[in-house]
Design a protein around this motif. Structure first.
Motif, PDB file in Angstrom:
ATOM      1  N   ALA A 168      40.417  57.012  31.873  1.00 61.46           N
ATOM      2  CA  ALA A 168      39.243  56.151  31.686  1.00 61.46           C
ATOM      3  C   ALA A 168      39.646  54.806  31.097  1.00 61.46           C
ATOM      4  O   ALA A 168      39.145  53.755  31.501  1.00 61.46           O
ATOM      5  CB  ALA A 168      38.237  56.856  30.770  1.00 61.46           C
ATOM      6  N   LYS A 169      40.586  54.863  30.150  1.00 59.76           N
ATOM      7  CA  LYS A 169      41.057  53.606  29.556  1.00 59.76           C
ATOM      8  C   LYS A 169      41.785  52.750  30.588  1.00 59.76           C
ATOM      9  O   LYS A 169      41.600  51.538  30.656  1.00 59.76           O
ATOM     10  CB  LYS A 169      41.980  53.907  28.370  1.00 59.76           C
ATOM     11  N   LYS A 170      42.622  53.442  31.390  1.00 55.62           N
ATOM     12  CA  LYS A 170      43.339  52.705  32.432  1.00 55.62           C
ATOM     13  C   LYS A 170      42.372  52.075  33.437  1.00 55.62           C
ATOM     14  O   LYS A 170      42.529  50.927  33.840  1.00 55.62           O
ATOM     15  CB  LYS A 170      44.304  53.635  33.165  1.00 55.62           C
ATOM     16  N   GLN A 171      41.362  52.838  33.837  1.00 51.56           N
ATOM     17  CA  GLN A 171      40.380  52.320  34.779  1.00 51.56           C
ATOM     18  C   GLN A 171      39.605  51.153  34.185  1.00 51.56           C
ATOM     19  O   GLN A 171      39.318  50.162  34.860  1.00 51.56           O
ATOM     20  CB  GLN A 171      39.411  53.455  35.169  1.00 51.56           C
TER      21      GLN A 171
ATOM     22  N   LYS B  72      41.821  48.143  34.193  1.00 51.83           N
ATOM     23  CA  LYS B  72      41.931  47.637  35.562  1.00 51.83           C
ATOM     24  C   LYS B  72      40.684  46.846  35.959  1.00 51.83           C
ATOM     25  O   LYS B  72      40.773  45.764  36.569  1.00 51.83           O
ATOM     26  CB  LYS B  72      42.156  48.799  36.519  1.00 51.83           C
ATOM     27  N   GLU B  73      39.530  47.373  35.611  1.00 49.26           N
ATOM     28  CA  GLU B  73      38.284  46.681  35.919  1.00 49.26           C
ATOM     29  C   GLU B  73      38.187  45.347  35.181  1.00 49.26           C
ATOM     30  O   GLU B  73      37.734  44.343  35.738  1.00 49.26           O
ATOM     31  CB  GLU B  73      37.097  47.577  35.566  1.00 49.26           C
ATOM     32  N   ASP B  74      38.621  45.345  33.907  1.00 52.03           N
ATOM     33  CA  ASP B  74      38.616  44.094  33.131  1.00 52.03           C
ATOM     34  C   ASP B  74      39.540  43.049  33.757  1.00 52.03           C
ATOM     35  O   ASP B  74      39.198  41.863  33.845  1.00 52.03           O
ATOM     36  CB  ASP B  74      39.032  44.364  31.675  1.00 52.03           C
ATOM     37  N   GLN B  75      40.727  43.514  34.177  1.00 53.58           N
ATOM     38  CA  GLN B  75      41.673  42.588  34.808  1.00 53.58           C
ATOM     39  C   GLN B  75      41.109  42.015  36.105  1.00 53.58           C
ATOM     40  O   GLN B  75      41.253  40.822  36.387  1.00 53.58           O
ATOM     41  CB  GLN B  75      43.001  43.304  35.072  1.00 53.58           C
ATOM     42  N   GLU B  76      40.482  42.862  36.919  1.00 46.00           N
ATOM     43  CA  GLU B  76      39.886  42.394  38.180  1.00 46.00           C
ATOM     44  C   GLU B  76      38.746  41.404  37.922  1.00 46.00           C
ATOM     45  O   GLU B  76      38.606  40.388  38.632  1.00 46.00           O
ATOM     46  CB  GLU B  76      39.363  43.602  38.978  1.00 46.00           C
ATOM     47  N   LYS B  77      37.959  41.680  36.904  1.00 45.99           N
ATOM     48  CA  LYS B  77      36.871  40.782  36.548  1.00 45.99           C
ATOM     49  C   LYS B  77      37.408  39.410  36.119  1.00 45.99           C
ATOM     50  O   LYS B  77      36.887  38.363  36.531  1.00 45.99           O
ATOM     51  CB  LYS B  77      36.045  41.406  35.422  1.00 45.99           C
ATOM     52  N   LYS B  78      38.464  39.451  35.278  1.00 47.08           N
ATOM     53  CA  LYS B  78      39.057  38.192  34.840  1.00 47.08           C
ATOM     54  C   LYS B  78      39.670  37.434  36.011  1.00 47.08           C
ATOM     55  O   LYS B  78      39.593  36.197  36.084  1.00 47.08           O
ATOM     56  CB  LYS B  78      40.120  38.462  33.781  1.00 47.08           C
ATOM     57  N   ARG B  79      40.285  38.170  36.958  1.00 50.87           N
ATOM     58  CA  ARG B  79      40.881  37.516  38.131  1.00 50.87           C
ATOM     59  C   ARG B  79      39.813  36.835  38.982  1.00 50.87           C
ATOM     60  O   ARG B  79      39.987  35.693  39.431  1.00 50.87           O
ATOM     61  CB  ARG B  79      41.641  38.549  38.969  1.00 50.87           C
ATOM     62  N   LEU B  80      38.712  37.515  39.204  1.00 47.47           N
ATOM     63  CA  LEU B  80      37.617  36.941  39.991  1.00 47.47           C
ATOM     64  C   LEU B  80      37.011  35.719  39.294  1.00 47.47           C
ATOM     65  O   LEU B  80      36.679  34.713  39.942  1.00 47.47           O
ATOM     66  CB  LEU B  80      36.539  37.993  40.249  1.00 47.47           C
ATOM     67  N   GLU B  81      36.866  35.808  37.977  1.00 46.14           N
ATOM     68  CA  GLU B  81      36.343  34.664  37.231  1.00 46.14           C
ATOM     69  C   GLU B  81      37.288  33.461  37.331  1.00 46.14           C
ATOM     70  O   GLU B  81      36.853  32.312  37.481  1.00 46.14           O
ATOM     71  CB  GLU B  81      36.136  35.048  35.761  1.00 46.14           C
ATOM     72  N   ALA B  82      38.598  33.742  37.260  1.00 48.27           N
ATOM     73  CA  ALA B  82      39.585  32.652  37.370  1.00 48.27           C
ATOM     74  C   ALA B  82      39.526  32.011  38.759  1.00 48.27           C
ATOM     75  O   ALA B  82      39.602  30.785  38.901  1.00 48.27           O
ATOM     76  CB  ALA B  82      40.984  33.181  37.088  1.00 48.27           C
TER      77      ALA B  82
END
Length: 215
Positions: free
Chosen positions: A47-50, A53-63
């Motif tokens: 769950a922590k890994k997921q 991963k979701e946080d990283q994807e969100k930050k990538r999309l925002e960037a």
């Protein structure tokens, strides 16, 4: 004595079996608890890994969204800057466009020079007026009579107002000769071509003033 020993062994055996069963049950319970704890920890880790991963994807999309916005703003600013530059300093003709325009004018001049020269009152031969009055007052009705009249009259006919025909004659001369000069001198300006045209006109036989002075 044997029966008594047999009874004691039976009870002891039953007690040992119950004890062993309890030990086995406790052992199984501990192992199950340990296994459940292991899977619970593994689920939490997943769950922590997921979540990471979701946080990283969100930050990538925002960037990416911010970068796209910056690129659009930069493109808009560049477009507005170019528009201002064009208004202040109009784009000059390129060498290719200049050559293309020169070739187009040369072709048009050649086409104009190949057209047959228009027949006008200046290019037509002078016709004999068969109705000219003879010296004795009678009318010349035939060509022979007209020739006799011309031969008798030694006084030439003078054009008293050549300037009245000057404008029309010059316009006709310009329409014919100017395209030819453009073709012969493609690099000259229109003002220079017209200056050459006026110099030629001053000595041209179609100039009414020249014809008047010769007569």
């Amino acid at each position: 004595m044997p029966k008594k020993m047999s009874g004691e062994n039976s009870k002891a055996t039953a007690a040992r079996e119950r004890k062993n069963e309890k030990l086995t049950a406790d052992k199984n319970a501990k192992e199950k608890a340990k296994e459940d704890a292991y899977w619970e920890d593994d689920d939490k880790s997943l769950a922590k890994k997921q979540s990471r991963k979701e946080d990283q994807e969100k930050k990538r999309l925002e960037a990416l969204a911010k970068k796209k916005e910056r690129d659009e703003l930069a493109a808009q600013e560049e477009k507005e800057t170019l528009s201002k530059i064009v208004k202040v300093n109009p784009v000059k003709q390129t060498q290719a466009r200049i050559r293309e325009e020169t070739e187009r004018r040369e072709i048009a001049a050649k086409k104009a020079s190949t057209k047959p020269e228009l027949e006008t009152h200046l290019s037509k031969p002078i016709e004999v007026n068969v109705n000219r009055v003879n010296v004795d007052g009678s009318e010349a009705r035939t060509i022979d009579e007209a020739i006799s009249v011309l031969s008798v009259s030694s006084e030439p006919v003078v054009d008293k107002h050549p300037e009245k025909r000057m404008k029309a004659a010059y316009e006709e001369f310009e329409n014919i000769r100017l395209p030819q000069l453009k073709s012969e001198n493609p690099n000259m300006r229109l003002s220079q071509l017209k200056q050459m045209l006026r110099k030629e006109w001053q000595k041209h036989p179609n100039n009414p003033l020249i014809a008047s002075m010769r007569s």
